[in-house]
Design a protein around this motif. Structure first.
Motif, short mmCIF file in Angstrom:
data_model
loop_
_atom_site.label_atom_id
_atom_site.label_comp_id
_atom_site.label_asym_id
_atom_site.label_seq_id
_atom_site.Cartn_x
_atom_site.Cartn_y
_atom_site.Cartn_z
N TYR A 135 34.71 32.28 13.46
CA TYR A 135 34.69 33.34 14.47
C TYR A 135 34.89 32.82 15.89
O TYR A 135 34.88 33.60 16.83
CB TYR A 135 33.39 34.14 14.37
N THR A 136 35.07 31.52 16.06
CA THR A 136 35.24 31.00 17.42
C THR A 136 36.67 31.24 17.89
O THR A 136 37.63 30.85 17.23
CB THR A 136 34.95 29.48 17.44
N ASP A 137 36.79 31.89 19.03
CA ASP A 137 38.12 32.15 19.58
C ASP A 137 38.60 30.89 20.32
O ASP A 137 38.09 30.57 21.39
CB ASP A 137 38.08 33.35 20.54
N VAL A 138 39.55 30.21 19.72
CA VAL A 138 40.03 28.95 20.30
C VAL A 138 41.26 29.17 21.18
O VAL A 138 41.80 28.21 21.75
CB VAL A 138 40.39 27.93 19.20
N ARG A 139 41.71 30.41 21.29
CA ARG A 139 42.98 30.63 21.98
C ARG A 139 42.96 30.22 23.45
O ARG A 139 43.92 29.56 23.90
CB ARG A 139 43.42 32.09 21.80
N PRO A 140 41.92 30.55 24.21
CA PRO A 140 41.94 30.10 25.62
C PRO A 140 41.97 28.57 25.75
O PRO A 140 42.71 28.03 26.58
CB PRO A 140 40.64 30.68 26.19
N ALA A 141 41.20 27.89 24.90
CA ALA A 141 41.17 26.42 24.97
C ALA A 141 42.53 25.84 24.59
O ALA A 141 43.00 24.87 25.20
CB ALA A 141 40.08 25.88 24.05
N LEU A 142 43.18 26.43 23.60
CA LEU A 142 44.51 25.93 23.21
C LEU A 142 45.53 26.18 24.31
O LEU A 142 46.40 25.33 24.56
CB LEU A 142 44.96 26.60 21.90
N ALA A 143 45.43 27.33 24.97
CA ALA A 143 46.37 27.64 26.06
C ALA A 143 46.21 26.63 27.20
O ALA A 143 47.19 26.10 27.74
CB ALA A 143 46.15 29.06 26.56
N GLU A 144 44.97 26.35 27.53
CA GLU A 144 44.71 25.38 28.61
C GLU A 144 45.24 23.99 28.23
O GLU A 144 45.85 23.30 29.04
CB GLU A 144 43.19 25.32 28.83
N TRP A 145 45.01 23.63 27.01
CA TRP A 145 45.47 22.31 26.53
C TRP A 145 47.00 22.24 26.54
O TRP A 145 47.58 21.23 26.94
CB TRP A 145 44.92 22.10 25.12
N ARG A 146 47.66 23.33 26.12
CA ARG A 146 49.13 23.34 26.17
C ARG A 146 49.62 23.10 27.59
O ARG A 146 50.54 22.32 27.83
CB ARG A 146 49.67 24.69 25.68
N GLU A 147 48.99 23.79 28.53
CA GLU A 147 49.42 23.63 29.93
C GLU A 147 49.22 22.21 30.40
O GLU A 147 50.06 21.66 31.13
CB GLU A 147 48.68 24.64 30.82
N SER A 148 48.15 21.59 29.94
CA SER A 148 47.91 20.19 30.36
C SER A 148 48.98 19.25 29.82
O SER A 148 49.15 18.15 30.31
CB SER A 148 46.52 19.74 29.88
N ARG A 149 49.71 19.70 28.80
CA ARG A 149 50.80 18.88 28.23
C ARG A 149 52.17 19.33 28.70
O ARG A 149 53.19 18.92 28.15
CB ARG A 149 50.75 18.95 26.70
N GLY A 150 52.19 20.21 29.69
CA GLY A 150 53.48 20.64 30.24
C GLY A 150 54.14 21.75 29.44
O GLY A 150 55.33 22.06 29.64
N LEU A 151 53.38 22.34 28.51
CA LEU A 151 53.93 23.46 27.75
C LEU A 151 53.43 24.77 28.35
O LEU A 151 52.46 24.78 29.12
CB LEU A 151 53.44 23.39 26.29
N ALA A 152 54.06 25.85 27.98
CA ALA A 152 53.56 27.16 28.43
C ALA A 152 52.27 27.46 27.69
O ALA A 152 52.16 27.21 26.48
CB ALA A 152 54.60 28.23 28.14
N GLY A 153 51.30 28.02 28.39
CA GLY A 153 50.04 28.38 27.74
C GLY A 153 50.26 29.43 26.67
O GLY A 153 49.63 29.43 25.62
N ASP A 154 51.19 30.34 26.93
CA ASP A 154 51.52 31.40 25.99
C ASP A 154 52.98 31.24 25.55
O ASP A 154 53.89 31.77 26.20
CB ASP A 154 51.31 32.77 26.65
N PRO A 155 53.23 30.52 24.47
CA PRO A 155 54.61 30.27 24.05
C PRO A 155 55.39 31.54 23.71
O PRO A 155 56.61 31.59 23.89
CB PRO A 155 54.45 29.38 22.81
N MET A 156 54.70 32.57 23.23
CA MET A 156 55.39 33.83 22.91
C MET A 156 55.98 34.44 24.18
O MET A 156 57.15 34.83 24.22
CB MET A 156 54.41 34.84 22.28
N ALA A 157 55.16 34.49 25.22
CA ALA A 157 55.63 35.07 26.49
C ALA A 157 56.71 34.20 27.11
O ALA A 157 57.70 34.70 27.66
CB ALA A 157 54.45 35.23 27.46
N ALA A 158 56.53 32.89 27.02
CA ALA A 158 57.51 31.98 27.63
C ALA A 158 58.86 32.11 26.94
O ALA A 158 59.92 32.12 27.60
CB ALA A 158 57.00 30.54 27.56
N PHE A 159 58.85 32.22 25.63
CA PHE A 159 60.13 32.39 24.92
C PHE A 159 60.78 33.72 25.33
O PHE A 159 61.98 33.77 25.62
CB PHE A 159 59.96 32.33 23.40
#
Ligand code: RM4
Ligand code: MN
Length: 388
Positions: free
Chosen positions: A341-365
């Motif tokens: 039940y842990t929502d990991v989406r915000p943490a994954l988005a932040e981590w993506r941004e730290s790697r130079g990726l879009a936090g929300d790949p769906m929106a970025a595409f």
């Protein structure tokens, strides 16, 4: 916000999921194939679309091919094309389900000429693997019968063994054969490889480089799939996953869409059995996007796998073992459910941004303009397996 530990992030960074080339072509049910704008016109364009998924997620560095759907004159050129786009060519899938000769069987057929033709098709697939640098040959057979008495099931099993042995003998030391099972369809009475036990028996008789492929949509409703995952890992015979999800039959819907909890439970067993980020256990998608857009459909899919992996990594294993050994049923279950039940989406988005990726790949595409570009450039593309 939930945080993911550096160890868990390193695990997530190493994750890779192979995409199916056929997900980018038009597909449908037996009633209708709805075309979409921008559908690839050839295998090169399918690879280009798959590379978009990897560019926005860094999760999908390889693409599986289906022969003959992805037949090209020059596989070295296809390989270079893929590599130039930042992806590699992965598993080669054979196809013995669309040829008139195979109406009553292929690798199991009682007619030696037809069986020879089916074996030769697989040998040709291994030639393709040599050219593409692929490791795995994936075999799914549409073979079986519709009526009791129609066929000698035992004879077919024996011929299957002989056919697989001839194919296995053609593989190099680095190549593998994975045999996929499916409990029904297109045959309705008996299927020649209906379950993991039959697949296991067949591949165990071949050797170490023959393994089972588990397609999550290929079980009867109610089957405990994670138990099968556990058992195959325990036996060292889980070669690959075909991920997708289903409500009724082999629906081939987006993985994690029908039952996210089931995906969580499967990945939990993969981690428990040492199968995560283990090159011996390939994570692949086998999906069709009949009504939704295909590239975003694939992006959503790999993100679903990533999200459920992140949740499964949150399970407090030590506490779980303690609860299990104390026979504390409710505590053990609660530990699992807390992670789920842990929502990991915000943490994954932040981590993506730290790697130079879009936090929300769906929106970025969606904002990239790629979809509009291919819709304008590609006219009349149907690259698909069915109804093209
Ligand atoms: C089958 C099976 C195979 C896939 C084909 C397209 O049902 O799942 O893995 O190659 O569909
Ligand atoms: Mn499959």
């Amino acid at each position: 916000m939930t945080t993911l530990s550096p160890e868990n992030l390193a695990t997530l960074e190493a994750q890779s999921i192979e995409l199916p080339s056929w997900a980018f072509g038009n597909s449908g049910t037996r009633f209708r194939v709805f075309p979409t704008a921008g559908t690839p016109r050839d295998p090169f364009e399918k690879i280009a679309d798959a590379a978009q998924v990897h560019a926005f997620t860094k999760l999908a560095p390889s693409v599986a091919l289906h022969i003959p759907w992805d037949k090209v004159d020059d596989y070295a050129a296809l390989r270079t094309h893929a590599e130039n786009l930042g992806v590699t060519l992965g598993t080669i899938n054979s196809n013995t389900f669309q040829d008139e000769d195979y109406k009553f069987g292929a690798l199991t057929h009682h007619d030696p000429a037809i069986r020879r033709k089916a074996i030769d098709h697989h040998l040709e697939c291994v030639d393709v693997m040599d050219a593409t640098g692929s490791r795995d040959l994936k075999i799914w057979l549409a073979e079986g019968s519709n009526y009791p008495g129609q066929n000698d099931m035992r004879g077919r099993q024996d011929r299957l063994h002989d056919s697989l042995q001839q194919i296995y003998a053609r593989l190099s030391d680095e190549q593998r054969l994975v045999l996929e099972y499916k409990f029904f369809e297109p045959a309705f009475y008996h299927t020649d490889v209906p379950d993991w036990g039959t697949s296991y028996a067949q591949v165990a008789a071949l050797g170490d480089r023959a393994l089972v492929c588990l397609d999550t949509g290929h079980h009867a409703p109610g089957t405990n799939i994670e138990f099968i995952v556990m058992q195959l890992l325990r036996l060292g015979k889980l070669g690959s996953f075909d991920f997708n999800s289903r409500f009724y039959a082999d629906d081939d819907l987006i993985v994690g869409s029908a039952d996210p909890f089931q995906l969580f439970r499967i990945i939990t067993e993969v981690i428990r059995g040492g199968g995560l980020n283990n090159p011996e256990v390939a994570f692949m998608l086998d999906q069709c996007h009949n009504i939704e857009e295909k590239i975003p459909g694939q992006i959503r899919s790999v993100l679903n796998v990533q999200e459920m992996t992140a949740r499964a990594l949150l399970i407090d294993r030590d506490a779980l073992t303690t609860a299990q050994e104390a026979n504390d049923v409710l505590a053990a279950n609660a530990i699992l459910m807390d992670a789920f039940y842990t929502d990991v989406r915000p943490a994954l988005a932040e981590w993506r941004e730290s790697r130079g990726l879009a936090g929300d790949p769906m929106a970025a595409f969606a904002a990239s303009g790629y979809q509009q570009q291919i819709a304008a450039d590609r006219v009349g593309g149907t690259q698909a397996g069915w109804g093209a």
